[in-house]
Enzyme design. Structure first.
Site: not given
Lengths: 382, 299
Positions: B96, B43, B166, B216, B18, B254
């Site tokens: 992810i 596949k 990051y 957070e 994908g 989120h």
């Protein structure tokens, strides 16, 4: 996605949870028709997503058509804590012998479903938790195992629900749990859950929050999306599928990633400015998404500068840069942009911006988040 | 050393054929990660730039001995993909995928707990994990991470937010500070791996000398982490909590980031962590600067 009471009751009805017969009404005439169909006496209830409706005069009992006309006329258009009433729910008034509380939610710490049940209903559950915590039974449910009737009944016994209401309560708990889990709710709450003199138990109110991530398997939720309480900016953002929340400040914010967007708001605040919005363009944002984001920001008349804060992971720097260049061609931006671009392919992105020949009065780059925040706040104040 | 993954970790990518799976799977391989196979039902027998594709995780594991999986498939398919990897004996699964319904996440988490206790799930909705110089699974841009130095001190990073992860890597790299492992646990309500899991591993890892934690608003994971730190973590820490200015009742992007009923505020979390001896930065840069001071005192 928070539902209005009437939507919550309609959602409950899908799972066979007993609610009072009633209908929604946007005009006095519709309220009269709903009252006739439900049978007098009726309760006329303001449909707003805020607590304290009763105290504000938004819930009234009516014995006949004249009273419905008066109350509906008064409540429609009423402002309850900043929420204007555009819709009523009119239902047959219930005789109440006793009031309870029941809800299902996800306990994030325990990573299990949580039933909260109390024989003290009709009052704020937070107040009960404060004054008499033992009056609330908390039961964790393994999402893989679910809730059976025997367990539900035992919870009702533990909550000291009276004998004559036990079976009715247990039945509703099982149905409410199905509504919560199969119905993809973040919260399914009944307060009050009432016992009628006839011995029936039913939901007198409905508070339902749906998990927007589950929209793909609930085509029936489309109608709820139409009535979501959004301001004009949020409505426009929604047509572009953007994660946008309108705020009151003057610095328009575009960031990739929810954490970075939140952090951008915080940093703008720290250097003496205020954010006009939260906008997360997410992972994989491309030129179209960036252009749409700038259109939404530009629509907000309070915005005097725009802070684009991008750190590339999935989002690649050159995509962001192309998006800005394209958007500047499409939209006549009123406010100058300050951009901070770092991470995946950031250099390529900066090069694209530099080569585009955009005057510095419209777009400037700053090396760090703090520098960019200071620059954007200074521009917003000029 | 590093936590959860190392230079010997063999990774399969579920969804390698994908768009996202291919882009990030190949980037991970280019970084040096042992990407040994891809899985896409129907596949099997094909390949993506030399990486063989199998029809099932079980086939891929049997052929390659993979012990980790990178799940990069859409929300509808992700829960089944995670459980398929667990059933095939994969011990570390990184997902992810953003947008998985909370009910599905809760079912997956509790299924793993009951039936596959040897499988650790990282995510969903997370950037993944990178042990700089050794292994990168997920969407982190590897070039922003500085590998750990043999003599140290090196820092471990654990974060609930992708882009702030990051940011933290980047702040440390600019200061010349090496990273032992950087774990993004994700911003969803039911993360497979939480702060405490990572803090406990970092505390035990001899090559991690200090820890940065990025939290957070929403939930109580940071408060629980603070209790754990007080009792169990002796390594110095700095932290940053995003969302000080977030209004109550609004989900900040989120699914897990919401202040409700006065709970889950940034201030409450900062106070709890400060109380546990963690140095608190008011923005990501400040948390990085505090870490630089900590590292200077260690060396």
């Amino acid at each position: 996605m928070d539902l209005f009471e009437y939507q919550g009751k309609q959602y409950f009805a899908r799972f066979d949870i007993p609610v009072s017969p009633g209908d929604k009404a946007d005009t006095v005439e519709e309220a009269l028709a709903a009252a006739e169909a439900a049978g007098y006496p009726v309760v006329v209830k303001a449909q707003v997503q805020v607590g304290g409706r009763g105290k504000a005069g938004g819930i009234k009992l009516a014995d006949n058509a004249d009273e419905v006309r008066t109350h509906a006329g008064n409540i429609l258009g009423m402002d309850i804590k900043g929420h204007v009433v555009n819709r009523l729910w009119v239902e047959h008034a219930s005789d109440i012998e006793d009031e309870y509380y029941a809800s299902f939610s996800l306990d994030r710490a325990a990573k299990k479903h949580l039933l909260m049940l109390s024989a003290q209903g009709g009052v704020e559950i937070e107040a009960v938790a404060e004054s008499d915590p033992d009056a609330i039974v908390k039961l964790h449910i393994d999402p893989v195992v679910g809730l059976d009737a025997a367990t539900a009944r035992q919870a009702a016994v533990d909550a000291k629900i009276p004998e004559k209401a036990l079976d009715g309560t247990a039945d509703i708990l099982v149905k409410l749990y199905r509504c919560f889990s199969e119905g993809d709710c973040d919260l399914a709450e009944i307060n009050p859950l009432i016992l009628k003199p006839t011995g029936e138990v039913h939901a007198l109110d409905a508070k339902v929050t749906l998990d927007a991530n589950a929209l793909f398997r609930h085509p029936e939720w489309a109608e709820y999306a139409e009535t979501e309480e959004l301001d004009e900016r949020e409505r426009l953002a929604k047509t572009h599928d953007l994660q946008y929340i309108g705020l009151d400040g003057t610095v328009g914010i575009i960031a990739n990633g929810a954490g970075l967007a939140m952090s951008t708001l915080d940093v703008v605040n720290q250097v003496g400015g205020s954010a006009a919005n939260f906008l997360d363009i997410g992972g994989g944002a491309n030129a179209d998404v960036m252009a749409a984001a700038l259109e939404v920001i530009n629509f907000d008349q309070n915005v005097s500068s725009i802070f684009i804060n991008i750190f590339g992971g999935i989002t690649r720097g050159e995509e962001v840069a192309k998006g800005i260049v394209e958007a500047l061609g499409r939209v006549d931006l009123r406010a100058p942009i300050v951009i901070r671009l770092d991470g995946t392919n950031a250099e390529e992105g900066r090069q694209i911006l530099a080569d585009a020949g955009i005057p510095e009065s419209k777009l400037r780059s700053e090396p760090t988040m703090l520098d960019a925040a200071r620059a954007a706040v200074a521009l917003a104040k000029n | 050393m590093s936590i959860f993954v190392n230079e010997n970790t063999k990774v399969i990518v579920q969804g390698l054929t994908g768009g996202q799976g291919k882009y990030h799977g190949l980037r991970n391989r280019d970084y040096g990660t042992n990407v040994v196979a891809g899985v896409t039902p129907g596949k099997g027998g094909q390949d993506v730039e030399g990486i063989p594709i199998f029809d099932s995780v079980a086939d891929a594991v049997a052929a390659t001995g993979a012990d980790a999986s990178f799940v990069a498939v859409p929300p509808k398919a992700a829960p089944a993909a995670i459980l398929e990897a667990a059933a095939a004996g994969v011990s570390f699964v990184v997902c992810i995928t953003e947008g998985i319904p909370a009910q599905d996440e809760a079912r997956v988490f509790n299924t793993l707990l009951a039936d596959y206790p040897n499988t650790r799930l990282l995510g969903p909705n997370c950037p993944g994990i990178i042990s700089p110089g050794k292994c990168n699974i997920g969407i982190t841009a590897g070039e922003i991470a500085l590998p750990p130095s043999a003599e140290g001190p090196n820092v471990g990073i654990v974060s609930r937010s992708g882009t702030l992860t990051y940011q933290a890597l980047y702040e440390l790299k600019q200061k010349g500070i090496g990273v032992s492992t950087c774990v993004g646990i994700g911003g969803d309500p039911v993360p497979g791996t939480n702060f405490i899991d990572c803090l406990s591993e970092f505390q035990a890892d001899p090559d991690t000398h200090a820890i940065i934690m990025i939290g957070e608003i929403g939930g109580s994971a940071e408060e629980e982490a603070a209790d754990f730190i007080k009792a169990n973590v002796t390594k110095p820490m700095s932290a940053y909590i995003a969302g000080v200015t977030a209004p109550a009742g609004k989900k900040m992007g989120h699914a897990g980031a919401i202040v409700s009923g006065g709970k889950g505020t940034a201030q409450g979390k900062m106070d709890a962590l400060a109380e546990a001896g963690v140095k608190i930065g008011l923005n990501p840069t400040e948390a990085g600067e505090l870490m630089a001071e900590i590292v200077a005192n260690l060396s």
